[in-house]
Motif scaffolding. Sequence first.
Motif, PDB file in Angstrom:
ATOM      1  N   ARG A 289       0.831  -1.205   0.000  1.00  0.00           N
ATOM      2  CA  ARG A 289       0.000   0.000   0.000  1.00  0.00           C
ATOM      3  C   ARG A 289       0.871   1.263   0.000  1.00  0.00           C
ATOM      4  O   ARG A 289       2.065   1.220   0.263  1.00  0.00           O
ATOM      5  CB  ARG A 289      -0.928  -0.005   1.221  1.00  0.00           C
ATOM      6  CG  ARG A 289      -1.894  -1.171   1.279  1.00  0.00           C
ATOM      7  CD  ARG A 289      -2.867  -1.156   0.118  1.00  0.00           C
ATOM      8  NE  ARG A 289      -3.830  -2.232   0.179  1.00  0.00           N
ATOM      9  CZ  ARG A 289      -5.040  -2.141   0.737  1.00  0.00           C
ATOM     10  NH1 ARG A 289      -5.420  -0.995   1.293  1.00  0.00           N
ATOM     11  NH2 ARG A 289      -5.854  -3.167   0.732  1.00  0.00           N
ATOM     12  N   GLU A 293      -1.473   5.474   3.119  1.00  0.00           N
ATOM     13  CA  GLU A 293      -2.407   4.478   3.643  1.00  0.00           C
ATOM     14  C   GLU A 293      -1.807   3.747   4.848  1.00  0.00           C
ATOM     15  O   GLU A 293      -2.502   3.488   5.841  1.00  0.00           O
ATOM     16  CB  GLU A 293      -2.770   3.472   2.540  1.00  0.00           C
ATOM     17  CG  GLU A 293      -3.633   4.036   1.431  1.00  0.00           C
ATOM     18  CD  GLU A 293      -3.880   3.022   0.336  1.00  0.00           C
ATOM     19  OE1 GLU A 293      -5.061   2.789   0.011  1.00  0.00           O
ATOM     20  OE2 GLU A 293      -2.903   2.457  -0.192  1.00  0.00           O
ATOM     21  N   SER A 296      -1.821   5.962   7.958  1.00  0.00           N
ATOM     22  CA  SER A 296      -3.151   6.015   8.551  1.00  0.00           C
ATOM     23  C   SER A 296      -3.461   4.717   9.303  1.00  0.00           C
ATOM     24  O   SER A 296      -4.050   4.758  10.394  1.00  0.00           O
ATOM     25  CB  SER A 296      -4.192   6.255   7.456  1.00  0.00           C
ATOM     26  OG  SER A 296      -5.499   6.237   7.989  1.00  0.00           O
TER      27      SER A 296
END
Length: 394
Positions: A289, A293, A296
């Motif tokens: 990813r 991402e 987070s």
Amino acid sequence: MRDPVREPRRVPSPPTRTTALRHRLAELRGPDVPAKALDARALAALAANPGCRRRALLDGAGVDKAALADSLGAPGAFGQSQFAFMRGNAFEAKVKADGGAELLRLTHTHVGGGDEPLPGEAAVPDLSAVGPEGRAARTALALREATHSGGWTLLDHPMLALDVAGTPAFLEPDAVVVAPDGSWTVVEIKSFPMIDGAADPAKVGAAARQAAVYVLALEQVAARLPEPAPRLRDRVLLVCPKDFSNLPTAAAIDVRKQLSVTRRQLARLTRVEDIAAELPEGTTFDVSRTPEELTSAVASVPATYAPECLAACELAFHCRDRSRAGGEVTSLGRSLRGELGGLTTVEGVLSAASGHTGDPDDPAVAALRRASALRAEALSGAGAARTAGVPACL
């Protein structure tokens, strides 16, 4: 004509709780990403910081934290050098040569357990099996047979299973020796030297914490064996090179304190399934990813950073940056954090010290204000001394 007897319809059984947890942890790692096995060193570090839910989840899910740190842009210089790794393997092979004759002699000398082992008389069972579960089962069987054999047995790299926060961790100590009296001794083989009978205290302490994890895993194996229960020693054998040579020497290390601390800290760990249940839907730590991402996803799991993490966790640099950005006092050390009570940010500490916020009856707030007043008094005195031309030290 009667109707043929119909077969009862088979309804598939719902997935068990363990199966559902495994699927969830696999989703967190990412598709087709194998789980990274936990070792005793990682478990000892995890036990030293049981309040860090982030590490508990990532380790429980088998996430490769080093790869994750690289993807986050905060890699850490962590791990053993290739030279030290090769030197350690060569020394371990020397210690275990000739069926472990020298290792068994050192065990008898420093720990005891029966008559002195004769060369070639010790049993060295084959512990190979399919997968870690199979190897752990084979190790348990070998321990049971060795306990009642009445002779010396050397288990070379056995596989042990330890329940950690609801998930099994498979551990592989250097060796476990079973003596004729049925006692079990964990053996740790290290490549750092033992000079004049003493080694670096910091390295010995780290080895003791690591060995304590193995002893805890052996306790679970012993609890499942039939009576009479084997005698599990709380002293481990530390084998190191003697002085500046490559000859092995050893010392018995008492790990009762490390056992007590590690057992208590591992019991405090929040279960992995409880942490995973609180994550937002679709959270994953798949390193394929984007960095945004992954940032987070990592931020969705609370962490408890402390400077000690820099020597024990691959994500320490990432967590340190976030801790400093948030002004958390834990970035200054656990001892300071413990003294500040409910004050968790640097901004809150400075505000309480200046008298703008905080309960004056709070001992931490009162101590901060007293320290602030003493600092102001010292600075004003130094300024007055400079104005008068008197050295500030007088």
